[in-house]
Write a protein that holds these residues in place. Structure first.
Motif, mmCIF file in Angstrom:
data_model
loop_
_atom_site.group_PDB
_atom_site.id
_atom_site.type_symbol
_atom_site.label_atom_id
_atom_site.label_comp_id
_atom_site.label_asym_id
_atom_site.label_seq_id
_atom_site.Cartn_x
_atom_site.Cartn_y
_atom_site.Cartn_z
ATOM 1 N N THR A 1 38.285 13.921 -59.792
ATOM 2 C CA THR A 1 37.082 14.698 -60.107
ATOM 3 C C THR A 1 37.394 15.763 -61.143
ATOM 4 N N ALA A 2 38.557 16.388 -61.013
ATOM 5 C CA ALA A 2 38.949 17.404 -61.996
ATOM 6 C C ALA A 2 39.148 16.782 -63.369
ATOM 7 N N MET A 3 39.716 15.582 -63.408
ATOM 8 C CA MET A 3 39.854 14.887 -64.694
ATOM 9 C C MET A 3 38.486 14.696 -65.341
ATOM 10 N N GLU A 4 37.516 14.243 -64.554
ATOM 11 C CA GLU A 4 36.190 14.030 -65.104
ATOM 12 C C GLU A 4 35.532 15.344 -65.495
ATOM 13 N N CYS A 5 35.765 16.404 -64.705
ATOM 14 C CA CYS A 5 35.235 17.720 -65.057
ATOM 15 C C CYS A 5 35.781 18.164 -66.409
ATOM 16 N N ALA A 6 37.073 17.992 -66.610
ATOM 17 C CA ALA A 6 37.698 18.397 -67.868
ATOM 18 C C ALA A 6 37.127 17.622 -69.051
#
Length: 383
Positions: A81-86
């Motif tokens: 999820t953090a990858m997609e947020c970034a």
């Protein structure tokens, strides 16, 4: 009208969860004090006490990342999820993106950027390889670079990139390394950095620390288009986490408050030990493990010692054995999880993760004993 679906019989039975030694690439075992923290009473996600816990988490992440970035928080979700947020926030249609691909996560970052409509270039290293500063700088625009490759056990060495010279942003995935290997976000001029809670931090999966530099925020907050994801929109998340200096916080989503308790406690554990002590312990334990493997006649997949990841070790799949039989035997006989490869490393390696509290010489001895037993009892082909 009447009910047509009866209560499921399976739910009439008590929940049973076995205790296992979680020595794969993640999740790792959760220590009792972190489990106990997560069992504290639920309070509202907009209560002032929750905001204080979130503030504590932000400070803990800034310490772990070695950054003073204001926009630092934890995404509700896993490291993915953090990858997609970034990427959703940093990348717009038509942007140029460079991904350093050495495993499944570089491949996924490429696909996410392509779905947005970015013009994506990739540089690809074979499993077990890595990239140099020169490799990255040749084609730098917006750069995605893992700090480590948990699928292949490689530690990246090109984390001193002067991205500002190229009017680019530098994004680093540190899901399997942060807390267990040296990383200095501000000093290494990283623009976006993220990790997950379930690796070295030893918290349950479900929260993902992330931080954006001022340069990254300038690009994100001056986008021509809105991010594709409302849930991961940085302007909303920054407000919910109190990162935007606005006098009040607006409801965005129901934060996982009990997961915040666990994350805060895990950051406390790391702070108590100290980053440098944690880095040294992981390195010492990894070297002890590597020596034990080599004494058994097993080969390490990453040849160059300086690029071996201290949190996840990749072992060349023993010749003549079915790696699936080895991992299944160890799970059944020793109640211990190790795994095979993922993505490009499938069939090539066995992966052992010793992260956070799991990183100890006693656990190394346990893994070595289990592997000796497996090699003794699993079928070996004569071919």
């Amino acid at each position: 009208m009447s009910l047509s679906v009866p209560p499921p019989g399976c739910l009439q039975k008590p929940l049973v969860v076995p205790h296992r030694h979680m020595f794969g690439p993640g999740p790792s075992n959760v220590p009792p004090r972190i489990l106990e923290a997560g069992a504290k009473p639920v309070i509202g996600h907009m209560h002032p006490e929750t905001f204080q816990i979130m503030s504590d988490i932000k400070s803990g992440i800034q310490y772990m990342f070695q950054t003073r970035n204001k926009v630092t928080f934890a995404v509700s979700g896993t490291g993915h999820t953090a990858m997609e947020c970034a990427i959703f926030n940093a990348v717009e249609p038509g942007d140029c993106v460079l991904t350093a691909v050495n495993g499944i996560w570089g491949e996924r970052a490429t696909e996410i950027a392509e779905r947005i409509g970015a013009r994506v270039n990739t540089i690809v290293a074979p499993p077990g390889g890595y990239f140099t500063n020169e490799d990255i700088e040749k084609v730098l625009m917006i750069s995605f670079q893992p700090h480590c490759y948990a699928t292949t056990g490689v530690m990246a060495r090109c984390l001193l990139i002067y991205a500002c010279r190229y009017n680019s942003l530098f994004l680093v995935d540190a899901v399997a390394s942060i807390g267990g290997a040296p990383l200095y976000m501000d000093q290494q001029e990283i623009d976006i950095l993220y990790t997950g809670s379930q690796k070295v931090l030893n918290a349950p999966p479900g929260t993902a620390p992330i931080s954006f530099s001022e340069r990254a925020c300038q690009k994100v907050f001056n986008r021509k288009t809105k991010p594709l994801s409302f849930f991961l929109d940085l302007s909303w998340l920054a407000n919910y986490w109190g990162c935007d200096d606005k006098p009040s916080r607006i409801y965005h989503h129901t934060g996982p408050v009990t997961a915040y308790y666990s994350l805060r406690e895990s950051l406390t554990v790391l702070s108590e030990e100290g980053l440098e002590n944690s880095w040294k312990r992981h390195q010492d334990v990894a070297e002890y493990f590597h020596q034990g493997l080599e004494s058994m006649g097993l080969k390490l997949f990453v040849k160059e010692k300086s690029t071996r990841l201290p949190t996840v070790t990749t072992i060349v799949a023993p010749h003549g054995y079915d790696w699936k039989e080895i991992t299944a035997y160890i799970m059944k006989t020793h109640n211990l999880e190790i795994s095979g490869g993922l993505g490009p490393s499938v069939g090539l390696v066995l992966r052992v993760g010793l992260m956070g509290g799991n990183s100890s010489k006693a656990n190394v001895d346990m893994v070595l004993a289990a592997m000796r037993d497996a090699l003794k009892h699993c079928h070996k082909s004569k071919v």
